[in-house]
Design a protein around this motif. Structure first.
Motif, PDB file in Angstrom:
ATOM      1  N   UNK B  76       0.809  -1.222   0.000  1.00  0.00           N
ATOM      2  CA  UNK B  76       0.000   0.000   0.000  1.00  0.00           C
ATOM      3  C   UNK B  76       0.842   1.272   0.000  1.00  0.00           C
ATOM      4  N   UNK B  77       2.159   1.151  -0.208  1.00  0.00           N
ATOM      5  CA  UNK B  77       2.992   2.353  -0.307  1.00  0.00           C
ATOM      6  C   UNK B  77       2.351   3.306  -1.319  1.00  0.00           C
ATOM      7  N   UNK B  78       2.096   4.570  -0.923  1.00  0.00           N
ATOM      8  CA  UNK B  78       1.379   5.484  -1.822  1.00  0.00           C
ATOM      9  C   UNK B  78       2.027   5.561  -3.201  1.00  0.00           C
ATOM     10  N   UNK B  79       1.179   5.601  -4.216  1.00  0.00           N
ATOM     11  CA  UNK B  79       1.638   5.511  -5.604  1.00  0.00           C
ATOM     12  C   UNK B  79       0.983   6.612  -6.440  1.00  0.00           C
ATOM     13  N   UNK B 108       5.460   3.812   4.169  1.00  0.00           N
ATOM     14  CA  UNK B 108       5.104   5.208   4.444  1.00  0.00           C
ATOM     15  C   UNK B 108       4.394   5.220   5.790  1.00  0.00           C
ATOM     16  N   UNK B 109       4.918   6.008   6.725  1.00  0.00           N
ATOM     17  CA  UNK B 109       4.335   6.032   8.064  1.00  0.00           C
ATOM     18  C   UNK B 109       3.330   7.170   8.245  1.00  0.00           C
ATOM     19  N   UNK B 110       3.417   8.215   7.405  1.00  0.00           N
ATOM     20  CA  UNK B 110       2.490   9.345   7.559  1.00  0.00           C
ATOM     21  C   UNK B 110       1.055   8.871   7.313  1.00  0.00           C
ATOM     22  N   UNK B 146      -1.855   6.315  14.959  1.00  0.00           N
ATOM     23  CA  UNK B 146      -1.069   6.605  13.751  1.00  0.00           C
ATOM     24  C   UNK B 146      -1.925   7.147  12.617  1.00  0.00           C
ATOM     25  N   UNK B 147      -3.241   7.226  12.820  1.00  0.00           N
ATOM     26  CA  UNK B 147      -4.124   7.647  11.736  1.00  0.00           C
ATOM     27  C   UNK B 147      -4.350   6.505  10.763  1.00  0.00           C
ATOM     28  N   UNK B 148      -5.293   6.702   9.851  1.00  0.00           N
ATOM     29  CA  UNK B 148      -5.584   5.674   8.853  1.00  0.00           C
ATOM     30  C   UNK B 148      -4.402   5.554   7.888  1.00  0.00           C
ATOM     31  N   UNK B 149      -4.249   4.368   7.290  1.00  0.00           N
ATOM     32  CA  UNK B 149      -3.204   4.175   6.286  1.00  0.00           C
ATOM     33  C   UNK B 149      -3.688   4.609   4.902  1.00  0.00           C
ATOM     34  N   UNK B 150      -5.008   4.497   4.669  1.00  0.00           N
ATOM     35  CA  UNK B 150      -5.566   4.849   3.356  1.00  0.00           C
ATOM     36  C   UNK B 150      -7.078   5.009   3.529  1.00  0.00           C
ATOM     37  N   UNK B 151      -7.803   5.075   2.432  1.00  0.00           N
ATOM     38  CA  UNK B 151      -9.269   5.144   2.452  1.00  0.00           C
ATOM     39  C   UNK B 151      -9.837   4.092   3.410  1.00  0.00           C
ATOM     40  N   UNK B 152     -10.925   4.405   4.083  1.00  0.00           N
ATOM     41  CA  UNK B 152     -11.455   3.508   5.124  1.00  0.00           C
ATOM     42  C   UNK B 152     -11.830   2.132   4.609  1.00  0.00           C
ATOM     43  N   UNK B 169       8.332   3.901   8.343  1.00  0.00           N
ATOM     44  CA  UNK B 169       8.946   5.052   7.677  1.00  0.00           C
ATOM     45  C   UNK B 169      10.225   4.592   6.984  1.00  0.00           C
ATOM     46  N   UNK B 170      10.300   4.843   5.695  1.00  0.00           N
ATOM     47  CA  UNK B 170      11.450   4.427   4.883  1.00  0.00           C
ATOM     48  C   UNK B 170      11.895   5.645   4.079  1.00  0.00           C
ATOM     49  N   UNK B 171      13.209   5.883   3.959  1.00  0.00           N
ATOM     50  CA  UNK B 171      13.651   7.022   3.138  1.00  0.00           C
ATOM     51  C   UNK B 171      13.080   6.916   1.720  1.00  0.00           C
TER      52      UNK B 171
END
Lengths: 197, 197
Positions: B76-79, B108-110, B146-152, B169-171
């Protein structure tokens, strides 16, 4: 029994989401379809779900709504990036796995390739071999004159289900309110669901 | 029989996608899982599919791969936007509808909220009532620290399936190559699939 159709789309994020859902339901009714919105209460919702965090409760009600429907119409108008809203895409894949018909529309006529090239800014390579700044391939398929509408799983799922995908150029200011592509999709879905053609 | 797990993710777009899939398969094997990549040929592919346009053929093979597996792991790393890759999300919803376990990871941790606020540029409103420039609501749920990772639908599907969602969190330079979150997800999936806990 009129066919029941689930309306997937980021329309739920509109300022007047309930009224927007009602507009869409009236159009479906005119074409012989009973529409179900993600905003509808779930008849017979298990009491235990009331205790869940809101996001889990909405998710479970939406999955149950989809299972209760005969078909799904997805609003694929690009949402915060080159692709459709992630929740909408999840629901499209979900209904496709149930083996029921899926239909879609988009108020965007530009191809997924052209939108992605614009989004990534300075693509590398060239026709047939486009990549983004991270070196990730940009999907490019020549099958349609109009190009793909979105990722191949989306276009592919609709094609395999025998659905329709209506795409229409709409001015940016009207892309969440113009329902001409939606109505064309509903009309086709109604014909296919009621008459099988 | 070792559990079969489908690897959904935009990793298929990497320059050395076959080698990347092989790396992931070796990690799965170490944790007792047989991994299936979207790039794998489909055993027993119907001859008729060879005549389909490439995008339709890939779509059908991927759906058949998913149906042949016991579970799915999604990257699910944002794309290209705040959400995950659309094809990956479609496949996650597809497997969830089959009632089988779904797992996910993200480099992605945000939170989805923070990423969306950054993406839309100048959001309107404020905490609890964020909207983008088109007036569309920005999803905000307080359930996770941590908040949601993506859409519910994505977070919800994984939660309802009893899966895990590993976020790390990854560079930026390593976000498509670092496999620590992937391996943590595979380890958890292997434990759950083999031992039920």
């Amino acid at each position: 029994m009129r066919p029941r159709i689930y309306l997937a789309g980021p329309d739920v994020f509109l300022p007047d989401a309930q009224a927007e859902a009602a507009r869409r339901k009236r159009i479906c009714a005119r074409h012989g379809l009973d529409a179900v919105s993600p905003l509808d209460p779930l008849p017979g919702e298990p009491a235990a779900w009331l205790a869940l965090p809101e996001w889990q409760r909405i998710h479970r009600c939406n999955e149950a709504h989809i299972r209760s429907c005969d078909a799904l119409i997805a609003n694929l108008t690009p949402f915060r990036g080159p692709s459709a809203d992630a929740g909408t895409v999840y629901e499209l894949g979900f209904m496709r796995a149930l083996g029921r018909p899926v239909f879609a529309y988009s108020n965007e006529a530009a191809s997924f390739l052209d939108r992605t090239l614009a989004f990534v800014g300075a693509p590398q390579g060239g026709p047939g071999a486009w990549r983004d700044a991270e070196g990730m391939q940009i999907e490019e398929f020549a099958a349609h004159a109009a190009g793909m509408a979105d990722n191949l799983m989306i276009d592919g799922g609709i094609a395999a289900a025998g659905g329709v995908l209506v795409r229409r150029a709409v001015p940016a200011s009207a892309r969440w309110s113009d329902l001409a592509a939606f109505e064309a999709c509903v009309e086709a879905a109604g014909r296919i669901l009621r008459e099988g053609s």
